[in-house]
Motif scaffolding. Structure first.
Motif, mmCIF file in Angstrom:
data_model
loop_
_atom_site.group_PDB
_atom_site.id
_atom_site.type_symbol
_atom_site.label_atom_id
_atom_site.label_comp_id
_atom_site.label_asym_id
_atom_site.label_seq_id
_atom_site.Cartn_x
_atom_site.Cartn_y
_atom_site.Cartn_z
ATOM 1 N N ILE A 42 0.833 -1.202 0.000
ATOM 2 C CA ILE A 42 0.000 0.000 0.000
ATOM 3 C C ILE A 42 0.865 1.248 0.000
ATOM 4 O O ILE A 42 1.961 1.259 0.570
ATOM 5 N N SER A 43 0.377 2.292 -0.641
ATOM 6 C CA SER A 43 1.109 3.553 -0.680
ATOM 7 C C SER A 43 1.204 4.157 0.719
ATOM 8 O O SER A 43 0.323 3.942 1.562
ATOM 9 N N PRO A 44 2.265 4.908 0.998
ATOM 10 C CA PRO A 44 2.459 5.474 2.334
ATOM 11 C C PRO A 44 1.636 6.742 2.539
ATOM 12 O O PRO A 44 1.147 7.336 1.572
ATOM 13 N N THR A 45 1.493 7.149 3.757
ATOM 14 C CA THR A 45 0.812 8.399 4.056
ATOM 15 C C THR A 45 1.789 9.564 3.941
ATOM 16 O O THR A 45 2.958 9.456 4.324
ATOM 17 N N VAL A 58 4.550 0.349 1.551
ATOM 18 C CA VAL A 58 4.488 -0.415 2.806
ATOM 19 C C VAL A 58 3.912 -1.801 2.551
ATOM 20 O O VAL A 58 2.849 -1.952 1.933
ATOM 21 N N ALA A 59 4.619 -2.824 3.018
ATOM 22 C CA ALA A 59 4.115 -4.194 2.979
ATOM 23 C C ALA A 59 3.379 -4.461 4.286
ATOM 24 O O ALA A 59 3.982 -4.501 5.361
ATOM 25 N N MET A 60 2.075 -4.619 4.192
ATOM 26 C CA MET A 60 1.240 -4.809 5.383
ATOM 27 C C MET A 60 0.670 -6.215 5.405
ATOM 28 O O MET A 60 0.214 -6.728 4.383
ATOM 29 N N ARG A 61 0.683 -6.831 6.581
ATOM 30 C CA ARG A 61 0.057 -8.142 6.754
ATOM 31 C C ARG A 61 -1.437 -7.967 7.003
ATOM 32 O O ARG A 61 -1.904 -6.874 7.337
ATOM 33 N N GLY A 68 9.349 -1.552 9.511
ATOM 34 C CA GLY A 68 9.947 -0.284 9.103
ATOM 35 C C GLY A 68 9.278 0.935 9.686
ATOM 36 O O GLY A 68 8.300 0.850 10.440
ATOM 37 N N ASP A 69 9.815 2.097 9.310
ATOM 38 C CA ASP A 69 9.359 3.371 9.876
ATOM 39 C C ASP A 69 8.364 4.103 8.990
ATOM 40 O O ASP A 69 7.769 5.096 9.412
ATOM 41 N N VAL A 70 8.195 3.665 7.745
ATOM 42 C CA VAL A 70 7.262 4.333 6.835
ATOM 43 C C VAL A 70 5.843 3.891 7.167
ATOM 44 O O VAL A 70 5.538 2.691 7.193
ATOM 45 N N LEU A 71 4.970 4.851 7.430
ATOM 46 C CA LEU A 71 3.588 4.551 7.806
ATOM 47 C C LEU A 71 2.714 4.362 6.569
ATOM 48 O O LEU A 71 2.865 5.078 5.581
#
Length: 225
Positions: A42-45, A58-61, A68-71
């Motif tokens: 997903i794209s970061p904020t 961002v790779a989200m489960r 990581g630090d990127v939200l």
């Protein structure tokens, strides 16, 4: 990073940047996701799209954890929940495109004013009731509005377009904006006439082979190019 993941990350970044080029998004509004592995990318904020790189994605489960630090985008809930609820969909493009958002402000569905609405797989584009951005309530409303469809409006907010790939989700977001523009042009004269369920069903059948060339023709085009 595996080659297939890097390819998806790159495609996601390009889609974010293309939203601006296509005129369906401005600034850092909107977001893109794609199914990958045991979760989604997903794209970061808050990262300007012209500065976005594959490493920012961002790779989200599925349990919403990530490394990581990127939200991730503040709208990660509806991206995750839609992909979990709809195995037929692999990618989501969310925009604040002007015309479609204007229709969402009116809290109206977009009816079958043009046969292109069949690109959504349904005979109308529903408008989900307003809920605050980033909330579970918004995710729940979006899933309801997407029942049997690949696109919906979010009241006073924007558009969700989903499909089997990022490219097709982005193309669908453009189609939704075109339909919204046509609908707004018709509204000053009153609610426009619409195609019947039977007529849309006929279009849906034709769309199964619409715009498709044989592999031989496509390969010949590639070689000529």
């Amino acid at each position: 990073m595996m080659d297939d993941e890097l390819k998806l990350r790159t495609e996601l970044v390009e889609a974010c940047q293309n939203m601006s080029r296509l005129g369906i998004n401005k600034g850092t509004a909107g977001n893109v996701s794609v199914r990958h592995g045991e979760g989604l990318l997903i794209s970061p904020t808050g990262v300007p799209y012209d500065k976005l790189t594959p490493e920012h994605v961002v790779a989200m489960r599925w349990d919403a954890t990530f490394e990581g630090d990127v939200l991730p985008s503040s709208e990660w809930r509806f991206h995750r929940d839609i992909l979990q609820a709809r195995p037929d969909l692999n990618a989501i493009v969310h925009t604040h495109s002007t015309k479609a958002t204007a229709v969402s402000i009116l809290e109206k569905d977009i009816p079958a004013i043009h046969y292109a609405i069949a690109a959504t797989g349904a005979s109308r584009i529903r408008c989900a009731p307003y809920e605050i951005f980033g909330s579970q309530e918004l995710a729940d409303r979006a899933i309801e509005a997407l029942e049997g469809s690949r696109a919906c409006l979010l009241a006073h907010h924007g558009v969700i377009a989903a499909h089997v790939s990022i490219a097709r989700a982005l193309a669908l977001a453009v189609t939704v904006e075109e339909l919204a523009s046509q609908y707004l042009l018709c509204l000053p004269t009153g609610e426009p006439p619409v195609l019947s369920e039977e007529q849309i069903a006929e279009v849906l059948v034709k769309f199964k082979t619409y715009g498709q060339q044989s592999p031989k023709v496509v390969e010949g085009y590639r070689q000529a190019s």
